[in-house]
Design a protein around this motif. Structure first.
Motif, PDB file in Angstrom:
ATOM      1  N   TYR A  61       0.833  -1.204   0.000  1.00 38.60           N
ATOM      2  CA  TYR A  61       0.000   0.000   0.000  1.00 38.60           C
ATOM      3  C   TYR A  61       0.868   1.254   0.000  1.00 38.60           C
ATOM      4  O   TYR A  61       1.925   1.302   0.620  1.00 38.60           O
ATOM      5  N   THR A  72      -5.169   3.982  -1.486  1.00 40.21           N
ATOM      6  CA  THR A  72      -6.523   3.606  -1.068  1.00 40.21           C
ATOM      7  C   THR A  72      -7.239   4.679  -0.265  1.00 40.21           C
ATOM      8  O   THR A  72      -8.441   4.590  -0.081  1.00 40.21           O
ATOM      9  N   GLU A  73      -6.546   5.681   0.224  1.00 39.85           N
ATOM     10  CA  GLU A  73      -7.172   6.618   1.154  1.00 39.85           C
ATOM     11  C   GLU A  73      -7.137   8.072   0.697  1.00 39.85           C
ATOM     12  O   GLU A  73      -7.148   8.983   1.514  1.00 39.85           O
ATOM     13  N   ALA A  76     -12.027   8.830  -1.722  1.00 41.28           N
ATOM     14  CA  ALA A  76     -13.180   8.005  -1.343  1.00 41.28           C
ATOM     15  C   ALA A  76     -12.837   6.518  -1.474  1.00 41.28           C
ATOM     16  O   ALA A  76     -11.872   6.057  -0.899  1.00 41.28           O
ATOM     17  N   SER A  77     -13.623   5.788  -2.252  1.00 40.51           N
ATOM     18  CA  SER A  77     -13.386   4.347  -2.368  1.00 40.51           C
ATOM     19  C   SER A  77     -12.552   3.989  -3.592  1.00 40.51           C
ATOM     20  O   SER A  77     -12.337   2.813  -3.865  1.00 40.51           O
ATOM     21  N   ASP A  78     -12.073   4.991  -4.335  1.00 39.48           N
ATOM     22  CA  ASP A  78     -11.262   4.723  -5.523  1.00 39.48           C
ATOM     23  C   ASP A  78      -9.856   4.279  -5.129  1.00 39.48           C
ATOM     24  O   ASP A  78      -9.300   4.736  -4.129  1.00 39.48           O
ATOM     25  N   THR A  79      -9.275   3.398  -5.931  1.00 43.68           N
ATOM     26  CA  THR A  79      -7.913   2.917  -5.705  1.00 43.68           C
ATOM     27  C   THR A  79      -7.142   2.936  -7.024  1.00 43.68           C
ATOM     28  O   THR A  79      -7.726   2.762  -8.094  1.00 43.68           O
ATOM     29  N   GLU A 106      -7.014  -5.143  -9.500  1.00 42.26           N
ATOM     30  CA  GLU A 106      -6.884  -4.525  -8.178  1.00 42.26           C
ATOM     31  C   GLU A 106      -7.099  -3.017  -8.123  1.00 42.26           C
ATOM     32  O   GLU A 106      -7.593  -2.519  -7.145  1.00 42.26           O
ATOM     33  N   ASN A 108      -9.159   0.309  -8.927  1.00 38.78           N
ATOM     34  CA  ASN A 108     -10.561   0.571  -9.246  1.00 38.78           C
ATOM     35  C   ASN A 108     -10.810   2.066  -9.067  1.00 38.78           C
ATOM     36  O   ASN A 108     -11.199   2.513  -8.001  1.00 38.78           O
ATOM     37  N   ASN A 109     -10.564   2.842 -10.107  1.00 40.65           N
ATOM     38  CA  ASN A 109     -10.657   4.285 -10.022  1.00 40.65           C
ATOM     39  C   ASN A 109     -11.778   4.794 -10.920  1.00 40.65           C
ATOM     40  O   ASN A 109     -11.601   4.900 -12.131  1.00 40.65           O
ATOM     41  N   SER A 110     -12.907   5.136 -10.329  1.00 42.59           N
ATOM     42  CA  SER A 110     -14.029   5.636 -11.117  1.00 42.59           C
ATOM     43  C   SER A 110     -13.731   7.014 -11.703  1.00 42.59           C
ATOM     44  O   SER A 110     -14.403   7.464 -12.620  1.00 42.59           O
ATOM     45  N   THR A 114      -5.948   3.790 -13.593  1.00 45.36           N
ATOM     46  CA  THR A 114      -5.568   3.062 -12.384  1.00 45.36           C
ATOM     47  C   THR A 114      -4.056   3.023 -12.178  1.00 45.36           C
ATOM     48  O   THR A 114      -3.579   2.298 -11.319  1.00 45.36           O
TER      49      THR A 114
END
Length: 148
Positions: A61, A72-73, A76-79, A106, A108-110, A114
């Motif tokens: 990470y 990851t932080e 929001a929830s995008d990675t 692995e 996941n960036n809306s 990525t």
């Protein structure tokens, strides 16, 4: 029969002189060494494609804005995967393509790609030698160019 043999030999000679493109694969977020983007660019020849297959297991990470790895932080929830460069990444050959959109596991960036490539200093992330032309970079976030 003789004509077929001559045609076969001609085709064999022609095909043996054609260079086939290779695929260089980025498997980690390190600035250099095996599996890094820098190494893939150094190994790439004209016509090659650079693709991404980075895994969390290989990189861990990201622990902040100057840390490589899976982010990851920050959104929001995008990675996404962050590569931190300590100097310019230099294209050595023409007709090389970097395809960031090939990173499909692995991350996941809306909000976009990525893979992020970020400078850790006051320089451009990518540059090219004087004889290099026709390079393609797609599907990457290029960030902090010039140290800002």
């Amino acid at each position: 029969m003789k004509r077929a043999a001559i045609t076969f030999c001609f085709l064999l000679v022609c095909l043996s002189t054609i260079g086939f493109a290779d695929t260089q694969t980025v498997t980690n977020c390190a600035d250099s060494g095996p599996g890094s983007l820098r190494q893939a660019m150094a190994d790439a020849s004209a016509g090659d494609e650079i693709v991404f297959e980075i895994t969390l297991e290989a990189v861990g990470y990201s622990t902040g804005e100057t840390s490589p790895g899976l982010v990851t932080e920050e959104a929001a929830s995008d990675t996404w995967f962050r590569i931190i460069t300590n100097s310019e990444l230099i294209f050595q050959d023409s007709d090389v393509s970097i395809r960031g959109s090939t990173q499909t596991i692995e991350g996941n960036n809306s909000l976009g790609p990525t893979v992020e490539v970020r400078a850790n200093g006051t320089y451009s992330v990518f540059s090219a030698t004087a004889s290099t032309d026709r390079v393609t970079i797609e599907g990457l976030v290029i960030n902090r160019c010039g140290g800002s």
